[in-house]
Design a protein around this motif. Structure first.
Motif, short mmCIF file in Angstrom:
data_model
loop_
_atom_site.label_atom_id
_atom_site.label_comp_id
_atom_site.label_asym_id
_atom_site.label_seq_id
_atom_site.Cartn_x
_atom_site.Cartn_y
_atom_site.Cartn_z
N SER A 36 0.63 -1.25 0.05
CA SER A 36 0.07 -0.01 0.16
C SER A 36 0.94 1.23 0.00
CB SER A 36 -0.97 0.05 1.17
OG SER A 36 -1.51 -1.11 1.16
N TYR A 37 1.83 1.15 0.94
CA TYR A 37 2.86 2.20 0.87
C TYR A 37 3.52 2.67 -0.32
CZ TYR A 37 7.33 4.68 1.81
OH TYR A 37 8.47 5.62 2.00
N GLY A 40 1.41 4.24 -3.27
CA GLY A 40 1.32 5.86 -2.90
C GLY A 40 2.58 6.56 -3.53
N VAL A 48 1.88 15.00 -0.21
CA VAL A 48 0.39 14.85 0.31
C VAL A 48 -0.14 13.94 -0.36
CG1 VAL A 48 -1.80 16.20 0.22
CG2 VAL A 48 0.44 17.05 0.98
N MET A 49 -0.10 13.76 -1.97
CA MET A 49 -0.75 12.98 -2.78
C MET A 49 -0.35 11.44 -2.48
SD MET A 49 -3.22 14.39 -4.23
CE MET A 49 -3.48 12.85 -5.41
N GLN A 50 0.97 11.41 -2.27
CA GLN A 50 1.63 10.03 -1.94
C GLN A 50 0.94 9.51 -0.69
OE1 GLN A 50 5.97 11.26 -1.52
NE2 GLN A 50 6.35 10.68 -3.72
N ILE A 51 0.82 10.48 0.38
CA ILE A 51 0.27 9.91 1.51
C ILE A 51 -1.15 9.43 1.34
CG2 ILE A 51 -0.54 10.28 3.91
CD1 ILE A 51 2.10 11.92 4.18
N VAL A 52 -2.10 10.23 0.54
CA VAL A 52 -3.51 10.10 0.17
C VAL A 52 -3.70 8.83 -0.64
CG1 VAL A 52 -5.46 11.03 -0.85
CG2 VAL A 52 -4.09 12.40 0.57
N LEU A 53 -2.75 8.74 -1.72
CA LEU A 53 -2.87 7.35 -2.35
C LEU A 53 -2.49 6.25 -1.63
CD1 LEU A 53 -3.53 6.41 -5.31
CD2 LEU A 53 -0.97 6.98 -5.91
N SER A 54 -1.50 6.55 -0.98
CA SER A 54 -1.21 5.00 0.02
C SER A 54 -2.17 4.80 0.90
CB SER A 54 0.06 5.49 0.95
OG SER A 54 1.08 5.71 -0.06
N ILE A 55 -2.97 5.70 1.64
CA ILE A 55 -4.16 5.48 2.30
C ILE A 55 -5.18 4.80 1.56
CG2 ILE A 55 -5.80 6.55 3.88
CD1 ILE A 55 -3.81 8.68 4.90
N VAL A 56 -5.59 5.46 0.44
CA VAL A 56 -6.50 4.86 -0.34
C VAL A 56 -6.10 3.34 -0.80
CG1 VAL A 56 -7.68 4.98 -2.61
CG2 VAL A 56 -7.27 7.13 -1.21
#
Length: 209
Positions: A36-37, A40, A48-56
């Protein structure tokens, strides 16, 4: 096909399922959060997008992973049932027998405690209080809660035994199970907490891929 009682089959089940369960556990704790990490931090540029994409990705992959694990466990259990004809221990129904197959003596002790709470033996309480990976740490606290439950039902013989009433007894006595004990000593809760903890660690440390 071999025939044996659920409690005896539990020992065989632990041996047969040890390696598959270990692999699934390692994948759940480390591989699933890491993938998942990677999603992202590989397909986005800004932090910010890296963290958001990782969470999704964590939630989407988590759903897929859940069904994969369910399918694998179903197949493994069906294979086990083909090899071992499991018969219920005396007095157990089919659902209780399955629980004993997977959890062994621990379930038998809990069933014994629930059914004979007003006249439970010291040995049963002692075994229950020692259960869990960190049972040696929380033994006294667990024992205190169990005897408080026994004392209540001995003084209230007409009250039904149920989870709501048990929680109320513990709360009224100020001895409800603390969250840290639940995480450390309950295997199911512990394994539910470890993957998100590792995932959060990855987001904080951001190791290079």
């Amino acid at each position: 096909m071999f025939s044996m009682t659920d409690i005896k089959a539990h020992t065989v089940y632990k041996i047969v399922m040890f390696l598959p369960n270990l692999i699934l556990l390692a994948l759940a704790i480390f591989a699933y959060p890491f993938v998942s990490y990677m999603v992202g931090f590989s397909f986005a540029d800004s932090l910010v997008m890296q963290i958001v994409l990782s969470i999704v990705a964590y939630f989407i992959i988590g759903i897929v992973w859940f069904f994969i694990v369910q399918a694998i466990e179903f197949v493994l259990k069906e294979i086990f049932y083909l090899l071992i004809d499991v018969s219920p221990s005396k007095g157990l129904n089919a659902e209780e027998s399955k629980a004993v197959l997977f959890a062994g003596q621990a379930i038998l002790d809990y069933l014994e405690f629930e059914r004979n709470v007003r006249n439970v033996s010291y040995e049963v309480v002692d075994r229950i209080s020692r259960q869990g990976l960190f049972g040696f740490i929380f033994k006294d606290a667990v024992s205190k809660r169990l005897w408080a439950i026994v004392d209540y039902y001995q003084k209230n013989p007409n009250d039904a035994v149920n989870q709501y009433q048990v929680k109320k007894i513990l709360k009224n006595n100020g001895i409800a199970q603390p969250w840290y004990e639940m995480i450390l000593n309950n295997a199911y809760v512990r394994y539910m907490v470890l993957p998100p903890m590792f995932f959060i660690y990855l987001l904080i440390e951001q190791p290079s891929i």
